[in-house]
Design an enzyme around this catalytic site. Sequence first.
Site, PDB file in Angstrom:
ATOM      1  N   GLY A  46      55.935  -0.265 -26.168  1.00  0.00           N
ATOM      2  CA  GLY A  46      57.221  -0.363 -26.842  1.00  0.00           C
ATOM      3  C   GLY A  46      58.143   0.736 -26.366  1.00  0.00           C
ATOM      4  O   GLY A  46      57.676   1.792 -25.914  1.00  0.00           O
TER       5      GLY A  46
ATOM      6  N   GLN B 268      65.246   6.489 -26.458  1.00  0.00           N
ATOM      7  CA  GLN B 268      64.259   7.170 -25.607  1.00  0.00           C
ATOM      8  C   GLN B 268      64.722   7.278 -24.155  1.00  0.00           C
ATOM      9  O   GLN B 268      64.170   8.061 -23.387  1.00  0.00           O
ATOM     10  CB  GLN B 268      62.902   6.452 -25.655  1.00  0.00           C
ATOM     11  CG  GLN B 268      62.226   6.558 -27.015  1.00  0.00           C
ATOM     12  CD  GLN B 268      60.871   5.898 -26.998  1.00  0.00           C
ATOM     13  OE1 GLN B 268      60.751   4.702 -27.191  1.00  0.00           O
ATOM     14  NE2 GLN B 268      59.824   6.660 -26.756  1.00  0.00           N
TER      15      GLN B 268
ATOM     16  N   CYS C 137      53.347   8.142 -28.273  1.00  0.00           N
ATOM     17  CA  CYS C 137      54.775   7.895 -28.045  1.00  0.00           C
ATOM     18  C   CYS C 137      55.131   8.394 -26.649  1.00  0.00           C
ATOM     19  O   CYS C 137      54.733   9.499 -26.277  1.00  0.00           O
ATOM     20  CB  CYS C 137      55.597   8.631 -29.099  1.00  0.00           C
ATOM     21  SG  CYS C 137      57.364   8.385 -28.931  1.00  0.00           S
ATOM     22  N   LEU C 138      55.889   7.589 -25.905  1.00  0.00           N
ATOM     23  CA  LEU C 138      56.259   7.989 -24.539  1.00  0.00           C
ATOM     24  C   LEU C 138      57.136   9.248 -24.541  1.00  0.00           C
ATOM     25  O   LEU C 138      57.216   9.946 -23.536  1.00  0.00           O
ATOM     26  CB  LEU C 138      56.987   6.843 -23.822  1.00  0.00           C
ATOM     27  CG  LEU C 138      56.142   5.578 -23.575  1.00  0.00           C
ATOM     28  CD1 LEU C 138      57.009   4.469 -23.000  1.00  0.00           C
ATOM     29  CD2 LEU C 138      54.962   5.879 -22.654  1.00  0.00           C
TER      30      LEU C 138
ATOM     31  N   HIS D 157      57.109   1.584 -35.510  1.00  0.00           N
ATOM     32  CA  HIS D 157      57.262   2.783 -34.683  1.00  0.00           C
ATOM     33  C   HIS D 157      58.593   2.735 -33.915  1.00  0.00           C
ATOM     34  O   HIS D 157      59.359   3.708 -33.918  1.00  0.00           O
ATOM     35  CB  HIS D 157      56.063   2.872 -33.731  1.00  0.00           C
ATOM     36  CG  HIS D 157      56.096   4.011 -32.770  1.00  0.00           C
ATOM     37  ND1 HIS D 157      55.115   4.981 -32.713  1.00  0.00           N
ATOM     38  CD2 HIS D 157      56.994   4.361 -31.805  1.00  0.00           C
ATOM     39  CE1 HIS D 157      55.415   5.864 -31.767  1.00  0.00           C
ATOM     40  NE2 HIS D 157      56.546   5.505 -31.197  1.00  0.00           N
ATOM     41  N   GLU D 158      58.871   1.606 -33.277  1.00  0.00           N
ATOM     42  CA  GLU D 158      60.088   1.508 -32.450  1.00  0.00           C
ATOM     43  C   GLU D 158      61.356   1.504 -33.298  1.00  0.00           C
ATOM     44  O   GLU D 158      62.359   2.117 -32.936  1.00  0.00           O
ATOM     45  CB  GLU D 158      60.047   0.254 -31.566  1.00  0.00           C
ATOM     46  CG  GLU D 158      58.909   0.207 -30.558  1.00  0.00           C
ATOM     47  CD  GLU D 158      58.727   1.479 -29.750  1.00  0.00           C
ATOM     48  OE1 GLU D 158      59.734   2.161 -29.467  1.00  0.00           O
ATOM     49  OE2 GLU D 158      57.579   1.825 -29.431  1.00  0.00           O
TER      50      GLU D 158
ATOM     51  N   HIS E   7      62.574   4.862 -34.295  1.00  0.00           N
ATOM     52  CA  HIS E   7      63.315   5.584 -33.255  1.00  0.00           C
ATOM     53  C   HIS E   7      64.828   5.383 -33.400  1.00  0.00           C
ATOM     54  O   HIS E   7      65.618   6.271 -33.079  1.00  0.00           O
ATOM     55  CB  HIS E   7      62.913   5.085 -31.861  1.00  0.00           C
ATOM     56  CG  HIS E   7      61.710   5.764 -31.274  1.00  0.00           C
ATOM     57  ND1 HIS E   7      61.673   7.112 -31.009  1.00  0.00           N
ATOM     58  CD2 HIS E   7      60.503   5.274 -30.877  1.00  0.00           C
ATOM     59  CE1 HIS E   7      60.496   7.424 -30.465  1.00  0.00           C
ATOM     60  NE2 HIS E   7      59.760   6.329 -30.384  1.00  0.00           N
TER      61      HIS E   7
HETATM   62 ZN    ZN Z   1      57.808   6.283 -29.683  1.00  0.00          ZN
END
Ligand code: ZN
Length: 171
Positions: A46, A51, A94-95, A136-137, A140
């Site tokens: 995701g 991000q 998380c990236l 989660h996304e 953000h």
């Molecule tokens: Zn994340």
Amino acid sequence: MAIRPILIIPDARLRAVCDPIVEIDDEIKTLAADMLETMYAAPGIGLAAPQIGVMKRIVVIDVANEGDEPAPHVMINPEITQFGEEIQVTEEGCLSIPELYYEVERPSTVTVKYTNLEGKEITVDADGKLAVCIQHELDHLDGVLYIDYLSRLKRDRVIKKFDKQARLSAR
Ligand code: ZN
């Protein structure tokens, strides 16, 4: 299409609230394609627009298992309209907080409403990995990170580690 650089904490853009998308124009279509390419290359399941430093309410998700057909979702102006009552505990990463994984408790089912790239309104009832990824996304888009759900001790440890790395790389 292009792979765009992924922001890492403590970048302030990861803590800002994103703006709704008013029109699905070529810029948004390119953005969605770039986000998918960036997510697959990472690799991740995701990615939210902030991000990559784009402060707009759009996320991409693909929770298909390795070896299965890709199943990309592009969600524009997504909104969770219902949370289930059961809780599941899943290890998340998380990236934007690379190489760390922690267990997080979240509702195990959600209903999400969003607009797709064709401008159609879609409603999905999600469970399992998809339900976790959606929550989660979408967080953000409001500047919320999964580490915010950890104990203060764990969260502070993560924040300190990345603050230190940012200071070292700024030298
Ligand atoms: Zn994340």
